[in-house]
Motif scaffolding. Structure first.
Motif, PDB file in Angstrom:
ATOM      1  N   PRO A 173      52.316  -4.355 -38.568  1.00  0.00           N
ATOM      2  CA  PRO A 173      52.997  -4.982 -39.712  1.00  0.00           C
ATOM      3  C   PRO A 173      54.038  -4.115 -40.400  1.00  0.00           C
ATOM      4  O   PRO A 173      54.833  -4.626 -41.181  1.00  0.00           O
ATOM      5  CB  PRO A 173      51.841  -5.304 -40.658  1.00  0.00           C
ATOM      6  N   TRP A 174      54.009  -2.810 -40.161  1.00  0.00           N
ATOM      7  CA  TRP A 174      55.041  -1.942 -40.728  1.00  0.00           C
ATOM      8  C   TRP A 174      55.935  -1.438 -39.602  1.00  0.00           C
ATOM      9  O   TRP A 174      55.473  -1.165 -38.494  1.00  0.00           O
ATOM     10  CB  TRP A 174      54.409  -0.740 -41.431  1.00  0.00           C
ATOM     11  N   GLY A 175      57.214  -1.278 -39.922  1.00  0.00           N
ATOM     12  CA  GLY A 175      58.138  -0.862 -38.871  1.00  0.00           C
ATOM     13  C   GLY A 175      59.204   0.094 -39.370  1.00  0.00           C
ATOM     14  O   GLY A 175      58.970   0.938 -40.243  1.00  0.00           O
ATOM     15  N   LEU A 229      55.478   8.577 -37.532  1.00  0.00           N
ATOM     16  CA  LEU A 229      54.373   8.522 -38.492  1.00  0.00           C
ATOM     17  C   LEU A 229      53.871   7.088 -38.639  1.00  0.00           C
ATOM     18  O   LEU A 229      52.665   6.818 -38.594  1.00  0.00           O
ATOM     19  CB  LEU A 229      54.867   9.059 -39.840  1.00  0.00           C
ATOM     20  N   VAL A 230      54.814   6.159 -38.805  1.00  0.00           N
ATOM     21  CA  VAL A 230      54.442   4.755 -38.973  1.00  0.00           C
ATOM     22  C   VAL A 230      53.913   4.184 -37.656  1.00  0.00           C
ATOM     23  O   VAL A 230      52.831   3.580 -37.599  1.00  0.00           O
ATOM     24  CB  VAL A 230      55.667   3.931 -39.462  1.00  0.00           C
ATOM     25  N   HIS A 231      54.659   4.422 -36.585  1.00  0.00           N
ATOM     26  CA  HIS A 231      54.290   3.828 -35.292  1.00  0.00           C
ATOM     27  C   HIS A 231      52.967   4.399 -34.774  1.00  0.00           C
ATOM     28  O   HIS A 231      52.093   3.646 -34.319  1.00  0.00           O
ATOM     29  CB  HIS A 231      55.412   4.054 -34.287  1.00  0.00           C
ATOM     30  N   ASP A 232      52.812   5.711 -34.874  1.00  0.00           N
ATOM     31  CA  ASP A 232      51.591   6.339 -34.357  1.00  0.00           C
ATOM     32  C   ASP A 232      50.351   5.871 -35.105  1.00  0.00           C
ATOM     33  O   ASP A 232      49.267   5.739 -34.525  1.00  0.00           O
ATOM     34  CB  ASP A 232      51.691   7.871 -34.446  1.00  0.00           C
ATOM     35  N   THR A 233      50.510   5.622 -36.422  1.00  0.00           N
ATOM     36  CA  THR A 233      49.378   5.142 -37.208  1.00  0.00           C
ATOM     37  C   THR A 233      48.897   3.788 -36.703  1.00  0.00           C
ATOM     38  O   THR A 233      47.703   3.494 -36.724  1.00  0.00           O
ATOM     39  CB  THR A 233      49.786   5.036 -38.698  1.00  0.00           C
ATOM     40  N   LEU A 234      49.856   2.978 -36.232  1.00  0.00           N
ATOM     41  CA  LEU A 234      49.520   1.605 -35.853  1.00  0.00           C
ATOM     42  C   LEU A 234      49.337   1.423 -34.345  1.00  0.00           C
ATOM     43  O   LEU A 234      49.132   0.304 -33.874  1.00  0.00           O
ATOM     44  CB  LEU A 234      50.618   0.658 -36.357  1.00  0.00           C
ATOM     45  N   LEU A 235      49.427   2.516 -33.604  1.00  0.00           N
ATOM     46  CA  LEU A 235      49.390   2.449 -32.140  1.00  0.00           C
ATOM     47  C   LEU A 235      48.112   1.824 -31.589  1.00  0.00           C
ATOM     48  O   LEU A 235      48.159   1.022 -30.657  1.00  0.00           O
ATOM     49  CB  LEU A 235      49.443   3.882 -31.588  1.00  0.00           C
ATOM     50  N   TYR A 236      46.999   2.226 -32.170  1.00  0.00           N
ATOM     51  CA  TYR A 236      45.726   1.836 -31.570  1.00  0.00           C
ATOM     52  C   TYR A 236      45.328   0.437 -32.033  1.00  0.00           C
ATOM     53  O   TYR A 236      45.274   0.169 -33.230  1.00  0.00           O
ATOM     54  CB  TYR A 236      44.641   2.843 -31.959  1.00  0.00           C
ATOM     55  N   PRO A 237      45.048  -0.469 -31.100  1.00  0.00           N
ATOM     56  CA  PRO A 237      44.697  -1.834 -31.531  1.00  0.00           C
ATOM     57  C   PRO A 237      43.378  -1.860 -32.293  1.00  0.00           C
ATOM     58  O   PRO A 237      42.416  -1.210 -31.903  1.00  0.00           O
ATOM     59  CB  PRO A 237      44.590  -2.602 -30.210  1.00  0.00           C
ATOM     60  N   MET A 238      43.368  -2.613 -33.394  1.00  0.00           N
ATOM     61  CA  MET A 238      42.184  -2.669 -34.256  1.00  0.00           C
ATOM     62  C   MET A 238      41.220  -3.782 -33.847  1.00  0.00           C
ATOM     63  O   MET A 238      40.163  -3.933 -34.438  1.00  0.00           O
ATOM     64  CB  MET A 238      42.622  -2.931 -35.708  1.00  0.00           C
ATOM     65  N   GLN A 239      41.629  -4.590 -32.888  1.00  0.00           N
ATOM     66  CA  GLN A 239      40.851  -5.783 -32.569  1.00  0.00           C
ATOM     67  C   GLN A 239      39.615  -5.412 -31.776  1.00  0.00           C
ATOM     68  O   GLN A 239      39.574  -5.573 -30.566  1.00  0.00           O
ATOM     69  CB  GLN A 239      41.707  -6.749 -31.773  1.00  0.00           C
ATOM     70  N   THR A 240      38.605  -4.970 -32.496  1.00  0.00           N
ATOM     71  CA  THR A 240      37.407  -4.446 -31.851  1.00  0.00           C
ATOM     72  C   THR A 240      36.953  -5.293 -30.679  1.00  0.00           C
ATOM     73  O   THR A 240      36.801  -4.824 -29.572  1.00  0.00           O
ATOM     74  CB  THR A 240      36.245  -4.412 -32.870  1.00  0.00           C
ATOM     75  N   MET A 241      36.721  -6.548 -30.995  1.00  0.00           N
ATOM     76  CA  MET A 241      36.166  -7.423 -29.974  1.00  0.00           C
ATOM     77  C   MET A 241      37.258  -8.196 -29.245  1.00  0.00           C
ATOM     78  O   MET A 241      36.979  -9.051 -28.442  1.00  0.00           O
ATOM     79  CB  MET A 241      35.199  -8.413 -30.627  1.00  0.00           C
ATOM     80  N   LYS A 242      38.483  -7.908 -29.609  1.00  0.00           N
ATOM     81  CA  LYS A 242      39.561  -8.704 -29.017  1.00  0.00           C
ATOM     82  C   LYS A 242      40.352  -7.910 -27.986  1.00  0.00           C
ATOM     83  O   LYS A 242      41.351  -8.378 -27.480  1.00  0.00           O
ATOM     84  CB  LYS A 242      40.538  -9.166 -30.099  1.00  0.00           C
ATOM     85  N   LEU A 243      39.893  -6.694 -27.729  1.00  0.00           N
ATOM     86  CA  LEU A 243      40.684  -5.827 -26.855  1.00  0.00           C
ATOM     87  C   LEU A 243      41.023  -6.494 -25.544  1.00  0.00           C
ATOM     88  O   LEU A 243      42.090  -6.287 -24.989  1.00  0.00           O
ATOM     89  CB  LEU A 243      39.913  -4.532 -26.565  1.00  0.00           C
ATOM     90  N   LEU A 272      43.236  -9.910 -20.875  1.00  0.00           N
ATOM     91  CA  LEU A 272      44.317  -8.921 -20.846  1.00  0.00           C
ATOM     92  C   LEU A 272      43.720  -7.525 -20.952  1.00  0.00           C
ATOM     93  O   LEU A 272      42.746  -7.309 -21.669  1.00  0.00           O
ATOM     94  CB  LEU A 272      45.274  -9.133 -22.018  1.00  0.00           C
ATOM     95  N   ALA A 273      44.310  -6.593 -20.241  1.00  0.00           N
ATOM     96  CA  ALA A 273      43.816  -5.221 -20.323  1.00  0.00           C
ATOM     97  C   ALA A 273      44.108  -4.668 -21.707  1.00  0.00           C
ATOM     98  O   ALA A 273      45.113  -5.033 -22.324  1.00  0.00           O
ATOM     99  CB  ALA A 273      44.504  -4.375 -19.272  1.00  0.00           C
ATOM    100  N   PRO A 274      43.235  -3.804 -22.248  1.00  0.00           N
ATOM    101  CA  PRO A 274      43.547  -3.201 -23.549  1.00  0.00           C
ATOM    102  C   PRO A 274      44.832  -2.403 -23.455  1.00  0.00           C
ATOM    103  O   PRO A 274      45.077  -1.716 -22.476  1.00  0.00           O
ATOM    104  CB  PRO A 274      42.346  -2.283 -23.814  1.00  0.00           C
ATOM    105  N   SER A 275      45.649  -2.520 -24.466  1.00  0.00           N
ATOM    106  CA  SER A 275      46.938  -1.812 -24.390  1.00  0.00           C
ATOM    107  C   SER A 275      47.311  -1.293 -25.775  1.00  0.00           C
ATOM    108  O   SER A 275      46.805  -1.762 -26.788  1.00  0.00           O
ATOM    109  CB  SER A 275      48.025  -2.756 -23.881  1.00  0.00           C
ATOM    110  N   TRP A 276      48.217  -0.346 -25.805  1.00  0.00           N
ATOM    111  CA  TRP A 276      48.722   0.175 -27.057  1.00  0.00           C
ATOM    112  C   TRP A 276      49.589  -0.879 -27.724  1.00  0.00           C
ATOM    113  O   TRP A 276      50.251  -1.653 -27.055  1.00  0.00           O
ATOM    114  CB  TRP A 276      49.551   1.444 -26.796  1.00  0.00           C
ATOM    115  N   VAL A 277      49.566  -0.862 -29.047  1.00  0.00           N
ATOM    116  CA  VAL A 277      50.364  -1.848 -29.777  1.00  0.00           C
ATOM    117  C   VAL A 277      51.843  -1.470 -29.655  1.00  0.00           C
ATOM    118  O   VAL A 277      52.223  -0.322 -29.883  1.00  0.00           O
ATOM    119  CB  VAL A 277      49.945  -1.901 -31.264  1.00  0.00           C
ATOM    120  N   GLU A 278      52.627  -2.445 -29.248  1.00  0.00           N
ATOM    121  CA  GLU A 278      54.061  -2.204 -29.044  1.00  0.00           C
ATOM    122  C   GLU A 278      54.853  -2.629 -30.276  1.00  0.00           C
ATOM    123  O   GLU A 278      54.460  -3.543 -30.982  1.00  0.00           O
ATOM    124  CB  GLU A 278      54.568  -3.030 -27.848  1.00  0.00           C
TER     125      GLU A 278
END
Lengths: 405, 187
Positions: A61-63, A332-346, A351-357
């Motif tokens: 959500p931040w860019g 700083l902004v991108h790295d903070t949001l890199l990891y997907p938070m969707q615990t059960m939605k990975l 779809l294979a788990p992937s880094w947030v683009e």
């Protein structure tokens, strides 16, 4: 009337916008106008399409605009801290930079506010409900409130510096410094408080923000004085820039030390999410080319090799350093949001788990780069309208005083 | 005052996505907004044929966890995100400034931008729809063909949800963060 409050040059609009037509000045003029056009274009796109004009998503959500806002407020705080070395802490070789640095701090934070005004979805609602329904546990609320006070204090500081009333300028300078540091570490806490983001969560960012602000302040002062004196420096200026270079070298060394331990502790033990994210960052070109090479190693190498005597080379490296600082803010902004938070939605829908683009849109780039045009234009106006140097070094001031007499 | 929570017997989920459809219909989530408000996560079968682990294949229905210690509530600068009288995490859209900090702070990715009001929205346990009409179930619960969800008041020791929590083992998501979710997954 205005002159009694804030001394300024009595010039008309025509003379404000006339300048020596050297190739460099013409290029700077063209760049500034181009950047302002970018900003205007981006602004229009935002007015028409709102947040749809941006590349931010539910997962990211931040860019770029948040990164650019941080870039500007980091610059502002850095200039405020470095300038305070002179007129608050009385380190002699830094004393004359006060007005120029504080003016720089004012215009950078104003440019930052222009950017964040186009990122926050409801800025007017923000002003109303930040006041009548404050969320005291929110780092964003704290940052907003403190930066507003900070802006007021540094404007007052600039006014009293311009009036040569140093008792009051010191009072507001100290206030601006303390509130600026509080506001800026609070901005670090915006990220540091994120309990769900292990790489950002913790003490690192609030401390790192102050350090990187000071580095940014040094880079900007090198650029401002290199531009002002067209790379021809008198002895006093050389002494100041050498001292500034040594300070910059020390600060970069501390930053390298911080970053080294940050990444080692993040990776060590292979704690899930934290180490994955850190390793992912270490495989990115942005980090190595932008942050490390441009932002740290090149300026540090020049300062170390020349013992801070290679002033011109340091000024060129400061230009690269500011690009490096931009990468730091973006990452700083991108790295903070890199990891997907969707615990059960990975693995949703297989779809294979992937880094947030995240890819910034043309509108975001227009606003982000265009805001640099706002900063350059304000600097040009300030340079021609206010007395940014000590009185004895200001040609106009000599005439001004003579005319008054 | 009630204390609303939800139990999910997730092993009964057949991934029919009826809960997603019912929720989005009830709460007016716009078409095309996948992963928003409610979702069913899929854990694919592990291994390479013929050595496959059937047990690894599972469906995980999820939504806002309605944390008792909600990070999204802590970070909201205008108190737009707040707890209502029943302990449900709600968003007052008239106060939301769309700074998106709650989206960044939520460890469960449960928040999204409602394109109609351009504010942040999330699961509200159907408080302003079904519960407001006097019903006692959420849309996702009412529609589920295998009765995965049980919604109710955990402050009432005789409620169905309280009885289940007393008799079945359960876990919560990302419990180590201390957010104290009120969505309980039955083991």
């Amino acid at each position: 009337m205005l002159n009694a409050i804030l001394p300024h040059k009595e010039i008309n609009l025509k003379s404000l916008f006339s300048f020596e037509k050297t190739p460099f000045n013409l290029i700077m003029t063209a760049v500034t106008i181009l950047l302002l056009t970018f900003f205007f274009t981006g602004f229009i796109q935002y007015v028409i399409h709102g947040h749809h004009a941006y590349g931010v998503t539910k997962e990211h959500p931040w860019g770029l605009l948040i990164a650019m806002y941080i870039f500007f407020v980091v610059s502002s705080t850095g200039l405020c801290i470095i300038s305070s070395l002179g007129h608050v802490f009385h380190i002699k070789s830094f004393e004359f930079i006060g007005k120029r640095a504080i003016f720089g701090a004012i215009i950078t934070i104003v440019s930052g506010f222009c950017v964040i005004g186009l990122e926050i979805g409801h800025p007017i609602r923000m002003v109303i409900y930040n006041t009548i329904s404050p969320g005291f546990t929110s780092a964003i609320w704290g940052m907003g409130a403190l930066y507003s006070v900070y802006l007021f204090l540094i404007i007052m500081e600039f006014i009293f510096l311009s009036r040569n009333e140093h008792k009051w300028s010191k009072f507001f300078g100290l206030g601006g410094l303390l509130i600026g540091v509080a506001a800026h570490s609070n901005l670090g806490a915006v990220f540091g408080f994120l309990v769900g983001r292990p790489l950002a969560n913790g003490v690192f960012y609030p401390v790192y923000f102050i350090l990187s602000a000071m580095i940014t302040g040094c880079y900007l002062l090198f650029l401002m004085y290199g531009y002002k004196y067209k790379m021809q420096f008198n002895d006093e200026m050389k002494t100041f820039l050498m001292h500034l270079g040594r300070l910059l070298g020390l600060l970069i060394a501390i930053l390298i030390f911080f970053e080294f331990w940050r990444f080692l502790t993040a990776i060590y033990g292979r704690v899930p999410q934290r180490s994955d994210t850190a390793l992912h960052i270490l495989h990115s070109g942005n980090f190595w080319f932008g942050e490390v090479l441009l932002g740290m190693l090149i300026p540090f190498g020049i300062i170390l090799y020349s013992k801070a005597k290679a002033i011109k080379a340091t000024i060129y490296a400061s230009l690269g350093g500011m690009i490096g600082i931009f990468f730091m803010r973006y990452d700083l902004v991108h790295d903070t949001l890199l990891y997907p938070m969707q615990t059960m939605k990975l693995k949703e829908y297989q779809l294979a788990p992937s880094w947030v683009e995240y890819v910034p849109t043309v509108t975001e780039w227009s606003i982000a780069l265009g805001s640099l045009g706002i900063c350059l234009a304000l600097y040009y106006i300030g340079e021609n309208f206010f007395f940014l140097d000590p009185d004895k070094e200001d040609d106009y001031f000599k005439h001004y005083v003579a005319d008054e007499a | 005052m009630a204390k609303y929570a939800m139990v999910l017997d997730y092993k009964n989920c057949i991934n029919c996505k009826a809960c997603e459809v019912a929720c989005k219909e009830e709460n007016g989530v716009l078409l095309g907004e996948h992963y928003h408000r409610i979702w069913v996560g899929v854990n694919p079968i592990k291994g390479v044929y013929p050595d496959l682990s059937i047990a690894s294949n599972a469906f995980y229905p999820s939504q806002c966890q309605h944390c008792e210690n909600a990070p999204c509530q802590d970070v909201c600068p205008t108190q737009a995100t707040h707890y209502d009288e029943n302990g449900v995490v709600q968003v007052d859209e008239s106060k939301c400034i769309l700074c998106s900090y709650c989206m960044v702070a939520c460890p469960y990715d449960a928040r999204y931008v409602d394109e109609r009001s351009m504010t942040i929205d999330k699961c509200s346990f159907c408080s302003d729809t079904r519960l407001a009409r006097g019903l006692t179930s959420t849309a996702c619960q009412a529609t589920c063909p295998t009765k995965v969800r049980v919604f109710g008041d955990i402050s009432d020791p005789t409620s169905e949800i309280s009885m289940i929590l007393k008799t079945r083992e359960y876990f919560t998501l990302k419990a180590s963060l201390g957010t104290e979710p009120k969505l309980f997954y039955l083991k």
